[in-house]
Design a protein around this motif. Structure first.
Motif, PDB file in Angstrom:
ATOM      1  N   ALA A  19       0.806  -1.219   0.000  1.00 52.90           N
ATOM      2  CA  ALA A  19       0.000   0.000   0.000  1.00 52.90           C
ATOM      3  C   ALA A  19       0.839   1.269   0.000  1.00 52.90           C
ATOM      4  O   ALA A  19       0.450   2.281  -0.585  1.00 52.90           O
ATOM      5  CB  ALA A  19      -0.937   0.001   1.208  1.00 52.90           C
ATOM      6  N   ASP A  20       1.999   1.240   0.672  1.00 51.67           N
ATOM      7  CA  ASP A  20       2.860   2.416   0.769  1.00 51.67           C
ATOM      8  C   ASP A  20       4.303   1.958   0.961  1.00 51.67           C
ATOM      9  O   ASP A  20       4.579   0.753   1.002  1.00 51.67           O
ATOM     10  CB  ASP A  20       2.395   3.350   1.898  1.00 51.67           C
ATOM     11  CG  ASP A  20       2.268   2.644   3.245  1.00 51.67           C
ATOM     12  OD1 ASP A  20       2.981   1.633   3.486  1.00 51.67           O
ATOM     13  OD2 ASP A  20       1.473   3.103   4.081  1.00 51.67           O
ATOM     14  N   LEU A  21       5.235   2.901   1.079  1.00 53.11           N
ATOM     15  CA  LEU A  21       6.647   2.523   1.195  1.00 53.11           C
ATOM     16  C   LEU A  21       6.956   1.708   2.454  1.00 53.11           C
ATOM     17  O   LEU A  21       7.658   0.698   2.361  1.00 53.11           O
ATOM     18  CB  LEU A  21       7.548   3.751   1.112  1.00 53.11           C
ATOM     19  CG  LEU A  21       7.813   4.298  -0.288  1.00 53.11           C
ATOM     20  CD1 LEU A  21       8.721   5.524  -0.223  1.00 53.11           C
ATOM     21  CD2 LEU A  21       8.423   3.246  -1.196  1.00 53.11           C
ATOM     22  N   PRO A  22       6.468   2.101   3.645  1.00 56.91           N
ATOM     23  CA  PRO A  22       6.735   1.247   4.813  1.00 56.91           C
ATOM     24  C   PRO A  22       6.202  -0.175   4.615  1.00 56.91           C
ATOM     25  O   PRO A  22       6.859  -1.153   4.989  1.00 56.91           O
ATOM     26  CB  PRO A  22       6.025   1.959   5.960  1.00 56.91           C
ATOM     27  CG  PRO A  22       5.990   3.394   5.545  1.00 56.91           C
ATOM     28  CD  PRO A  22       5.806   3.356   4.040  1.00 56.91           C
ATOM     29  N   ASP A  23       5.053  -0.290   4.007  1.00 59.02           N
ATOM     30  CA  ASP A  23       4.474  -1.608   3.733  1.00 59.02           C
ATOM     31  C   ASP A  23       5.337  -2.374   2.726  1.00 59.02           C
ATOM     32  O   ASP A  23       5.567  -3.574   2.877  1.00 59.02           O
ATOM     33  CB  ASP A  23       3.046  -1.428   3.205  1.00 59.02           C
ATOM     34  CG  ASP A  23       2.251  -2.718   3.167  1.00 59.02           C
ATOM     35  OD1 ASP A  23       2.554  -3.654   3.938  1.00 59.02           O
ATOM     36  OD2 ASP A  23       1.305  -2.789   2.357  1.00 59.02           O
ATOM     37  N   LEU A  24       5.852  -1.685   1.708  1.00 57.49           N
ATOM     38  CA  LEU A  24       6.706  -2.337   0.711  1.00 57.49           C
ATOM     39  C   LEU A  24       7.991  -2.867   1.360  1.00 57.49           C
ATOM     40  O   LEU A  24       8.386  -4.014   1.128  1.00 57.49           O
ATOM     41  CB  LEU A  24       7.050  -1.366  -0.421  1.00 57.49           C
ATOM     42  CG  LEU A  24       7.958  -1.943  -1.505  1.00 57.49           C
ATOM     43  CD1 LEU A  24       7.214  -2.984  -2.329  1.00 57.49           C
ATOM     44  CD2 LEU A  24       8.488  -0.829  -2.395  1.00 57.49           C
ATOM     45  N   PHE A  25       8.638  -2.055   2.176  1.00 59.90           N
ATOM     46  CA  PHE A  25       9.885  -2.468   2.808  1.00 59.90           C
ATOM     47  C   PHE A  25       9.641  -3.596   3.819  1.00 59.90           C
ATOM     48  O   PHE A  25      10.439  -4.534   3.907  1.00 59.90           O
ATOM     49  CB  PHE A  25      10.582  -1.263   3.439  1.00 59.90           C
ATOM     50  CG  PHE A  25      11.387  -0.461   2.446  1.00 59.90           C
ATOM     51  CD1 PHE A  25      12.755  -0.343   2.568  1.00 59.90           C
ATOM     52  CD2 PHE A  25      10.775   0.178   1.374  1.00 59.90           C
ATOM     53  CE1 PHE A  25      13.509   0.378   1.645  1.00 59.90           C
ATOM     54  CE2 PHE A  25      11.504   0.904   0.448  1.00 59.90           C
ATOM     55  CZ  PHE A  25      12.880   1.003   0.577  1.00 59.90           C
ATOM     56  N   THR A  26       8.543  -3.540   4.542  1.00 58.34           N
ATOM     57  CA  THR A  26       8.190  -4.620   5.472  1.00 58.34           C
ATOM     58  C   THR A  26       7.883  -5.904   4.718  1.00 58.34           C
ATOM     59  O   THR A  26       8.386  -6.980   5.063  1.00 58.34           O
ATOM     60  CB  THR A  26       6.971  -4.209   6.332  1.00 58.34           C
ATOM     61  OG1 THR A  26       7.341  -3.078   7.133  1.00 58.34           O
ATOM     62  CG2 THR A  26       6.514  -5.342   7.228  1.00 58.34           C
ATOM     63  N   THR A  27       7.085  -5.815   3.670  1.00 61.70           N
ATOM     64  CA  THR A  27       6.718  -6.987   2.871  1.00 61.70           C
ATOM     65  C   THR A  27       7.946  -7.602   2.216  1.00 61.70           C
ATOM     66  O   THR A  27       8.094  -8.827   2.187  1.00 61.70           O
ATOM     67  CB  THR A  27       5.661  -6.597   1.818  1.00 61.70           C
ATOM     68  OG1 THR A  27       4.515  -6.079   2.498  1.00 61.70           O
ATOM     69  CG2 THR A  27       5.253  -7.789   0.971  1.00 61.70           C
ATOM     70  N   ALA A  28       8.854  -6.768   1.716  1.00 63.50           N
ATOM     71  CA  ALA A  28      10.077  -7.276   1.100  1.00 63.50           C
ATOM     72  C   ALA A  28      10.913  -8.047   2.123  1.00 63.50           C
ATOM     73  O   ALA A  28      11.435  -9.126   1.824  1.00 63.50           O
ATOM     74  CB  ALA A  28      10.885  -6.129   0.504  1.00 63.50           C
ATOM     75  N   ALA A  29      11.035  -7.517   3.327  1.00 60.91           N
ATOM     76  CA  ALA A  29      11.825  -8.189   4.367  1.00 60.91           C
ATOM     77  C   ALA A  29      11.198  -9.521   4.756  1.00 60.91           C
ATOM     78  O   ALA A  29      11.880 -10.556   4.799  1.00 60.91           O
ATOM     79  CB  ALA A  29      11.954  -7.281   5.588  1.00 60.91           C
ATOM     80  N   LEU A  30       9.913  -9.511   5.027  1.00 61.30           N
ATOM     81  CA  LEU A  30       9.244 -10.753   5.448  1.00 61.30           C
ATOM     82  C   LEU A  30       9.216 -11.781   4.322  1.00 61.30           C
ATOM     83  O   LEU A  30       9.395 -12.978   4.559  1.00 61.30           O
ATOM     84  CB  LEU A  30       7.830 -10.442   5.953  1.00 61.30           C
ATOM     85  CG  LEU A  30       7.769  -9.550   7.197  1.00 61.30           C
ATOM     86  CD1 LEU A  30       6.316  -9.241   7.562  1.00 61.30           C
ATOM     87  CD2 LEU A  30       8.515 -10.156   8.372  1.00 61.30           C
ATOM     88  N   GLY A  31       9.017 -11.312   3.093  1.00 60.70           N
ATOM     89  CA  GLY A  31       9.052 -12.221   1.952  1.00 60.70           C
ATOM     90  C   GLY A  31      10.423 -12.838   1.766  1.00 60.70           C
ATOM     91  O   GLY A  31      10.557 -14.036   1.533  1.00 60.70           O
ATOM     92  N   MET A  32      11.464 -12.010   1.891  1.00 61.19           N
ATOM     93  CA  MET A  32      12.831 -12.527   1.771  1.00 61.19           C
ATOM     94  C   MET A  32      13.106 -13.576   2.847  1.00 61.19           C
ATOM     95  O   MET A  32      13.626 -14.654   2.555  1.00 61.19           O
ATOM     96  CB  MET A  32      13.839 -11.383   1.887  1.00 61.19           C
ATOM     97  CG  MET A  32      15.291 -11.851   1.855  1.00 61.19           C
ATOM     98  SD  MET A  32      16.458 -10.486   2.071  1.00 61.19           S
ATOM     99  CE  MET A  32      16.226 -10.103   3.826  1.00 61.19           C
ATOM    100  N   PHE A  33      12.739 -13.281   4.074  1.00 59.44           N
ATOM    101  CA  PHE A  33      12.957 -14.244   5.161  1.00 59.44           C
ATOM    102  C   PHE A  33      12.235 -15.559   4.896  1.00 59.44           C
ATOM    103  O   PHE A  33      12.744 -16.629   5.209  1.00 59.44           O
ATOM    104  CB  PHE A  33      12.527 -13.666   6.503  1.00 59.44           C
ATOM    105  CG  PHE A  33      13.452 -12.601   7.046  1.00 59.44           C
ATOM    106  CD1 PHE A  33      14.795 -12.576   6.729  1.00 59.44           C
ATOM    107  CD2 PHE A  33      12.961 -11.633   7.892  1.00 59.44           C
ATOM    108  CE1 PHE A  33      15.648 -11.593   7.234  1.00 59.44           C
ATOM    109  CE2 PHE A  33      13.799 -10.651   8.414  1.00 59.44           C
ATOM    110  CZ  PHE A  33      15.142 -10.629   8.087  1.00 59.44           C
TER     111      PHE A  33
END
Length: 133
Positions: free
Chosen positions: A20-34
């Motif tokens: 939805a927004d940049l904080p969500d993108l960075f959080t989603t990228a981290a959790l997806g990577m993990f």
């Protein structure tokens, strides 16, 4: 919360991300990577503050993910809660909360710039990121 889908990529791993927004993108990228290579613990026993600066949002995203990989590799810590005090396309200040990695299920060396482009959409942001394995 954003979402991710693993994508096919020759000899490497990739994720398609929607947020939805940049904080969500960075959080989603981290959790997806993990999700590609570890099982994080469920305790929040470790806290760190991280500040990063980059030329653009793509470079900031890669630096962010590679810093998180470093913390997994060197300290054995996986962070799952991210409190962004500042996040622009070129800078972030974030408090990380997490704990020890419970299990390693694979290996990710680095986030890459391969065909990386963060796109603003009417719904938020979308990107694909490839990880070197």
């Amino acid at each position: 919360m954003g979402r991710w889908q693993e994508i096919e990529h020759t000899a490497d791993l990739g994720l398609h991300l929607w947020a939805a927004d940049l904080p969500d993108l960075f959080t989603t990228a981290a959790l997806g990577m993990f999700s590609l290579f570890i099982v994080p613990g469920d305790t929040l026993s470790a806290t760190k503050t991280l500040t990063l600066t980059a030329l653009d949002v793509e470079t900031l995203l890669v630096a962010w993910l590679n810093e998180l990989l470093y913390l997994v590799e060197v300290e054995g810590l996986a962070f799952t809660v991210f409190e962004f005090a500042q996040l622009t396309p070129t800078q972030l200040v974030v408090t990380l909360r997490g704990g020890p990695v419970l299990e390693y299920t694979g290996y990710v060396k680095a986030a890459t710039f391969h065909d990386l482009r963060v796109v603003a959409t009417p719904e938020g942001y979308e990107t694909e990121i490839v990880f070197d394995t």
